[in-house]
Scaffold this motif. Structure first.
Motif, PDB file in Angstrom:
ATOM      1  N   PRO A  28       0.870  -1.262   0.213  1.00 46.27           N
ATOM      2  CA  PRO A  28      -0.085  -0.033   0.061  1.00 46.27           C
ATOM      3  C   PRO A  28       0.698   1.300   0.192  1.00 46.27           C
ATOM      4  O   PRO A  28       0.559   2.409  -0.616  1.00 46.27           O
ATOM      5  CB  PRO A  28      -1.032  -0.297   1.359  1.00 46.27           C
ATOM      6  N   GLU A  29       2.147   1.277   0.748  1.00 47.95           N
ATOM      7  CA  GLU A  29       2.756   2.609   0.644  1.00 47.95           C
ATOM      8  C   GLU A  29       3.853   2.314  -0.470  1.00 47.95           C
ATOM      9  O   GLU A  29       3.867   1.351  -1.215  1.00 47.95           O
ATOM     10  CB  GLU A  29       3.600   2.436   1.978  1.00 47.95           C
ATOM     11  N   LYS A  30       4.548   3.501  -0.556  1.00 48.93           N
ATOM     12  CA  LYS A  30       5.471   3.534  -1.813  1.00 48.93           C
ATOM     13  C   LYS A  30       6.544   2.375  -1.360  1.00 48.93           C
ATOM     14  O   LYS A  30       7.187   2.298  -0.252  1.00 48.93           O
ATOM     15  CB  LYS A  30       6.204   5.051  -1.597  1.00 48.93           C
ATOM     16  N   ARG A  31       6.946   1.679  -2.467  1.00 50.11           N
ATOM     17  CA  ARG A  31       7.894   0.625  -2.434  1.00 50.11           C
ATOM     18  C   ARG A  31       9.339   1.270  -2.064  1.00 50.11           C
ATOM     19  O   ARG A  31       9.689   2.269  -2.636  1.00 50.11           O
ATOM     20  CB  ARG A  31       7.930  -0.083  -3.475  1.00 50.11           C
ATOM     21  N   THR A  32      10.023   0.539  -1.390  1.00 44.91           N
ATOM     22  CA  THR A  32      11.588   1.096  -1.358  1.00 44.91           C
ATOM     23  C   THR A  32      12.304   0.319  -2.039  1.00 44.91           C
ATOM     24  O   THR A  32      12.052  -0.538  -2.794  1.00 44.91           O
ATOM     25  CB  THR A  32      11.900   0.470   0.297  1.00 44.91           C
ATOM     26  N   PRO A  33      13.597   1.318  -2.349  1.00 44.19           N
ATOM     27  CA  PRO A  33      14.532   0.516  -3.213  1.00 44.19           C
ATOM     28  C   PRO A  33      14.950  -0.802  -2.900  1.00 44.19           C
ATOM     29  O   PRO A  33      15.137  -1.689  -3.769  1.00 44.19           O
ATOM     30  CB  PRO A  33      15.775   1.367  -3.139  1.00 44.19           C
ATOM     31  N   ALA A  34      14.705  -1.227  -1.421  1.00 47.55           N
ATOM     32  CA  ALA A  34      15.168  -2.452  -1.235  1.00 47.55           C
ATOM     33  C   ALA A  34      14.307  -3.538  -1.636  1.00 47.55           C
ATOM     34  O   ALA A  34      14.550  -4.681  -2.048  1.00 47.55           O
ATOM     35  CB  ALA A  34      15.121  -2.623   0.435  1.00 47.55           C
ATOM     36  N   ASP A  35      13.178  -3.144  -1.832  1.00 51.57           N
ATOM     37  CA  ASP A  35      11.873  -4.159  -2.239  1.00 51.57           C
ATOM     38  C   ASP A  35      12.111  -4.338  -3.837  1.00 51.57           C
ATOM     39  O   ASP A  35      12.137  -5.413  -4.151  1.00 51.57           O
ATOM     40  CB  ASP A  35      10.451  -3.410  -2.243  1.00 51.57           C
ATOM     41  N   TRP A  36      12.503  -3.286  -4.498  1.00 52.71           N
ATOM     42  CA  TRP A  36      12.706  -3.586  -5.905  1.00 52.71           C
ATOM     43  C   TRP A  36      14.035  -4.538  -6.062  1.00 52.71           C
ATOM     44  O   TRP A  36      13.919  -5.287  -6.759  1.00 52.71           O
ATOM     45  CB  TRP A  36      13.014  -2.288  -6.501  1.00 52.71           C
ATOM     46  N   ASN A  37      15.083  -4.097  -5.147  1.00 52.59           N
ATOM     47  CA  ASN A  37      16.167  -4.973  -5.420  1.00 52.59           C
ATOM     48  C   ASN A  37      16.063  -6.426  -4.989  1.00 52.59           C
ATOM     49  O   ASN A  37      16.536  -7.422  -5.597  1.00 52.59           O
ATOM     50  CB  ASN A  37      17.263  -4.278  -4.610  1.00 52.59           C
TER      51      ASN A  37
ATOM     52  N   ASN B 203      13.892  -1.879 -15.397  1.00 51.77           N
ATOM     53  CA  ASN B 203      13.531  -0.918 -16.442  1.00 51.77           C
ATOM     54  C   ASN B 203      12.494   0.139 -15.572  1.00 51.77           C
ATOM     55  O   ASN B 203      12.614   1.571 -16.092  1.00 51.77           O
ATOM     56  CB  ASN B 203      13.366  -0.993 -17.763  1.00 51.77           C
ATOM     57  N   ALA B 204      11.626  -0.351 -15.032  1.00 47.86           N
ATOM     58  CA  ALA B 204      10.546   0.279 -14.441  1.00 47.86           C
ATOM     59  C   ALA B 204      10.999   0.857 -13.039  1.00 47.86           C
ATOM     60  O   ALA B 204      10.125   1.800 -12.492  1.00 47.86           O
ATOM     61  CB  ALA B 204       9.503  -0.776 -14.223  1.00 47.86           C
ATOM     62  N   MET B 205      11.961   0.568 -12.525  1.00 49.75           N
ATOM     63  CA  MET B 205      12.443   0.854 -11.211  1.00 49.75           C
ATOM     64  C   MET B 205      12.628   2.572 -11.063  1.00 49.75           C
ATOM     65  O   MET B 205      13.717   2.724 -11.967  1.00 49.75           O
ATOM     66  CB  MET B 205      13.467   0.046 -10.660  1.00 49.75           C
ATOM     67  N   PRO B 206      12.064   3.382 -10.413  1.00 53.04           N
ATOM     68  CA  PRO B 206      12.309   4.775 -10.156  1.00 53.04           C
ATOM     69  C   PRO B 206      13.315   4.861  -9.184  1.00 53.04           C
ATOM     70  O   PRO B 206      13.705   3.680  -8.252  1.00 53.04           O
ATOM     71  CB  PRO B 206      11.132   5.339  -9.673  1.00 53.04           C
ATOM     72  N   GLY B 207      14.306   5.675  -9.304  1.00 54.55           N
ATOM     73  CA  GLY B 207      15.548   5.941  -8.421  1.00 54.55           C
ATOM     74  C   GLY B 207      16.273   4.663  -7.944  1.00 54.55           C
ATOM     75  O   GLY B 207      16.709   4.333  -6.928  1.00 54.55           O
ATOM     76  N   LYS B 208      17.089   4.222  -9.035  1.00 55.46           N
ATOM     77  CA  LYS B 208      17.925   2.939  -9.156  1.00 55.46           C
ATOM     78  C   LYS B 208      18.951   3.422  -8.399  1.00 55.46           C
ATOM     79  O   LYS B 208      19.575   4.497  -8.590  1.00 55.46           O
ATOM     80  CB  LYS B 208      18.358   2.477 -10.555  1.00 55.46           C
ATOM     81  N   ASN B 209      19.503   2.530  -7.604  1.00 55.37           N
ATOM     82  CA  ASN B 209      20.621   2.770  -6.887  1.00 55.37           C
ATOM     83  C   ASN B 209      22.009   1.861  -7.045  1.00 55.37           C
ATOM     84  O   ASN B 209      21.814   1.076  -7.943  1.00 55.37           O
ATOM     85  CB  ASN B 209      20.415   2.644  -5.424  1.00 55.37           C
ATOM     86  N   VAL B 210      23.007   2.042  -6.537  1.00 55.64           N
ATOM     87  CA  VAL B 210      23.964   0.984  -6.680  1.00 55.64           C
ATOM     88  C   VAL B 210      23.666  -0.478  -6.541  1.00 55.64           C
ATOM     89  O   VAL B 210      24.315  -1.143  -7.513  1.00 55.64           O
ATOM     90  CB  VAL B 210      25.357   1.660  -5.950  1.00 55.64           C
ATOM     91  N   ILE B 211      23.261  -0.824  -5.648  1.00 53.66           N
ATOM     92  CA  ILE B 211      22.763  -2.345  -5.399  1.00 53.66           C
ATOM     93  C   ILE B 211      21.711  -2.636  -6.736  1.00 53.66           C
ATOM     94  O   ILE B 211      22.096  -3.960  -6.983  1.00 53.66           O
ATOM     95  CB  ILE B 211      21.881  -2.414  -4.061  1.00 53.66           C
TER      96      ILE B 211
END
Length: 696
Positions: free
Chosen positions: A85-94, A114-122
């Motif tokens: 329900p909340e905004k997904r965190t980068p950790a969830d995407w990763n 490709n759909a991930m916003p705010g990609k990080n080094v991980i």
């Protein structure tokens, strides 16, 4: 969805509600529980967390999602990911991206990335590692080059990708870039770099790199895994001194890997005593099949076939308390050892063991079985394995059978196999043609030999040596000499050795002396060349020249190779030398030998004087020949084997003509088939005749 199905799961680990225990349970409690139950307990923890209303906690939610992805419950993980329900965190995407890569769903991983916003080094590193893991190095490098920011883990992912896919040079170039970019390597980096140097066989490169960066592997407190990689590198690259220093330094932290690396290194160097010392020191529970294989292969490859077979029996011995299931590498090595020894009894036992324990052999295993049967003189079994058992054959299979046929003088059959392999699209190689030409030589097929030789696009020096042997055996010494002169390359010892042997057969002293002089230049310490020349002189009664050759040997410190013959009985190799009196059944052996000699003389046997290399009286000549090692071995075999069974003897040197005559007579008098393998070929003696037709 998850809240509707959670009631079907019991509470994990006996976890109870607030009302039951009066204790407050929050999201951190579930996180702690996740660590204790592991990834496979994620479903139950998730169900209970939903029931208690803690499933919205960001950290717990990611831990559960990650556990689903790790164990392969990707649809459950994706539903949880989609229902957040909340905004997904980068950790969830990763976690989702890494899960897709782990289970081979590359396209879904790429779509999500490709759909991930705010990609990080991980995120970027996961794409590099995932692409490399699937062998897509081009894709991995593309992600790596496009990364807006890198860390040491990113570099390690790309380095490891190159190494794991066999691109060691690229890995080392990237390492240079990494250091130049200001990223200090960590322990993982060093393990990859050192392993790359190991694969290249270049220990000095890694040493220079470490020294350049101020690391001294002999004094700095390196990570255990780095030390293990270093040890493995030095061991495989032949620097045993440094490898042993690290091995000793590891002390109680030695692993099976380090023990195996050292044992293998010593075997590779031929230092079997040190290898066996370590093997015996190695804790029993640390030994794995690689440990046993290293030692068994070491014995086989260094000519200690008896010890290889003995160690195999120890490996599978229940009584010894070390029962270890052999694999195909073990079987291949032991079958080869049986072949080298000519130990048919042990070879048959090995085949029965393979069948009984249903050990699956691949091509190399069946090739070793072919080798064993061929070298033990059982060509019928070799043919059966080749034609009826092996579904797939390669050039080694054909070469093994052709070489076996050549040793038995079956030239026509070897030629048929050569034609068959060409028809099946298997390209003959250098070894193939050596085998076929040798087969022609042993069968006296001069025209066929010339035809085969002419079909070789670029004959090697070994092929010329075979043709010299073929020509020399049929008495075409002038043609053999002319062929040597016309060779487009410098003749090696095999060429002149073939010529000298031909001169011995046909008693051509003049040409034999020319060949011998060349051999003494090329191989001044090879005793076989001196013995061949001595045999030539002895065959024409030139005893002064025999003494001169012996004096030359003494002056050069050359010692004659001791003639050995052996037979196998009850799984044990019984070895004999000329005049041997060390065997436990010596009295019975000599008694039988005397009886056979009496019967042979009555049948017309006379000693061939040319087989004695000393200018002594007739009685002494006869005595020196009558106790040759092969005769003692045959007498022992006659004593212990079943009446009517075949006798198999192996000799490390060539049979002398007198023993050849004597064994023919023994085979007729005893009504036994006697198979002798000397260092040149097989002799099958039956009813007073030999399969070589006196042509060897």
């Amino acid at each position: 969805m998850f809240s509707r199905c959670c009631s079907k799961f019991p509470c994990p680990g006996g976890l109870q509600t607030n009302g039951e225990r009066g204790l407050g349970i929050d999201a951190s409690s579930y996180l702690a529980l996740m660590k204790s139950v592991g990834d496979h307990g994620g479903v139950q923890v998730h169900a209970h967390a939903v029931k208690r209303g803690h499933d919205r906690d960001v950290y717990l939610r990611n831990a559960i999602l990650s556990s689903y992805a790790k164990v392969g419950h990707l649809e459950d993980a994706r539903r949880l990911f989609d229902e957040m329900p909340e905004k997904r965190t980068p950790a969830d995407w990763n976690s989702m991206i890494s899960g897709y890569w782990k289970w081979g769903l590359r396209e879904r991983a790429r779509e999500l990335f490709n759909a991930m916003p705010g990609k990080n080094v991980i995120s970027w590193t996961a794409m590099v590692a995932g692409s490399a893991k699937t062998g897509d190095l081009q894709g991995a490098r593309k992600y790596f080059d496009e990364m807006p920011r890198r860390n040491v883990v990113s570099w390690n992912a790309m380095l490891s990708g190159y190494f794991q896919n066999g691109f060691q040079d690229e890995a080392l170039k990237l390492f240079d870039e990494m250091v130049s970019s200001g990223f200090p390597p960590d322990d993982t980096t060093w393990v990859t770099v050192i392993s790359s140097c190991t694969a290249r066989g270049d220990a000095s490169f890694a040493t220079r790199l470490m020294e350049r960066l101020g690391l001294d592997q002999e004094h700095i407190d390196l990570n255990y895994f780095v030390k293990t990689a270093l040890l493995n590198m030095y061991a495989k690259c032949g620097n045993i001194t440094k490898a042993r220093w690290i091995f000793d330094d590891l002390g109680s932290r030695r692993s099976t890997v380090t023990w195996n690396a050292m044992i293998s290194a010593y075997c590779k160097e031929g230092d079997l005593a040190s290898a066996r010392e370590l093997f015996d020191m190695m804790p029993l529970l640390e030994r794995d099949v690689v440990s046993w294989n290293s030692m068994i292969c070491g014995y086989t490859q260094n000519g200690q076939s008896t010890l290889a077979i003995e160690l195999f029996h120890q490996m599978v011995s229940v009584e010894a308390g070390v029962l270890m299931k052999p694999d195909e590498v073990t079987i291949t090595s032991v079958l080869s050892a049986c072949g080298h020894l000519g130990a048919m009894e042990s070879g048959k036992w090995m085949v029965e063991y393979v069948n009984k324990h249903q050990i699956k052999l691949d091509l190399s295993g069946y090739n070793s079985m072919l080798f064993m049967y061929s070298r033990c003189g059982s060509m019928d079994e070799a043919r059966r394995v080749f034609h009826k058992v092996m579904e797939v054959k390669d050039v080694v299979s054909y070469n093994t059978l052709i070489t076996g046929l050549a040793a038995h003088g079956l030239g026509g059959e070897a030629l048929q196999l050569l034609s068959e392999m060409k028809t099946r699209g298997i390209e003959p190689n250098r070894v193939t043609y050596i085998g076929v030409l040798t087969a022609c030589s042993h069968a006296g097929l001069i025209e066929e030999g010339w035809r085969v030789f002419g079909s070789i696009r670029e004959p090697a020096v070994d092929h010329y040596a075979c043709m010299v042997d073929l020509l020399g055996r049929v008495g075409e010494l002038k043609k053999a000499e002319l062929l040597i002169r016309e060779m487009p390359m410098e003749p090696h010892s095999g060429v002149y050795g073939s010529l000298l042997n031909a001169c011995r057969i046909h008693r051509r002293v003049d040409l034999g002396e020319v060949a011998a002089r060349k051999l003494f230049e090329l191989e001044p310490h090879n005793s076989g060349n001196y013995v061949l020349l001595s045999n030539l002189y002895a065959s024409v009664g030139s005893w002064g020249d025999v003494d001169r050759v012996r004096e030359l040997m003494r002056g050069r410190g050359v010692k004659k190779t001791t003639a050995l013959s052996w037979v196998e009985y009850n799984g044990r190799i019984h070895e004999f030398v000329a005049g041997d009196i060390s065997h436990e059944q010596t009295n019975e052996i000599y008694r039988l030998l005397g009886d056979l000699e009496t019967r042979m003389r009555r049948a017309g046997y006379m000693v061939d004087d040319s087989c004695s290399l000393r200018d002594v009286g007739q009685e002494e000549k006869e005595e020196s020949v009558r106790v040759h090692s092969e005769r003692l071995a045959i007498c022992y075999a006659l004593l212990v084997s079943e009446v009517g069974s075949a006798i198999r003897v192996v000799k490390n040197l060539r049979l002398c003509s007198d023993c050849h005559t004597a064994i023919k007579m023994i085979s007729k008098l005893e009504g036994r088939k006697i198979i002798v393998r000397d260092n040149n070929r097989f002799h099958h003696f039956v009813e007073g005749k030999c399969s070589c037709n006196n042509y060897w």
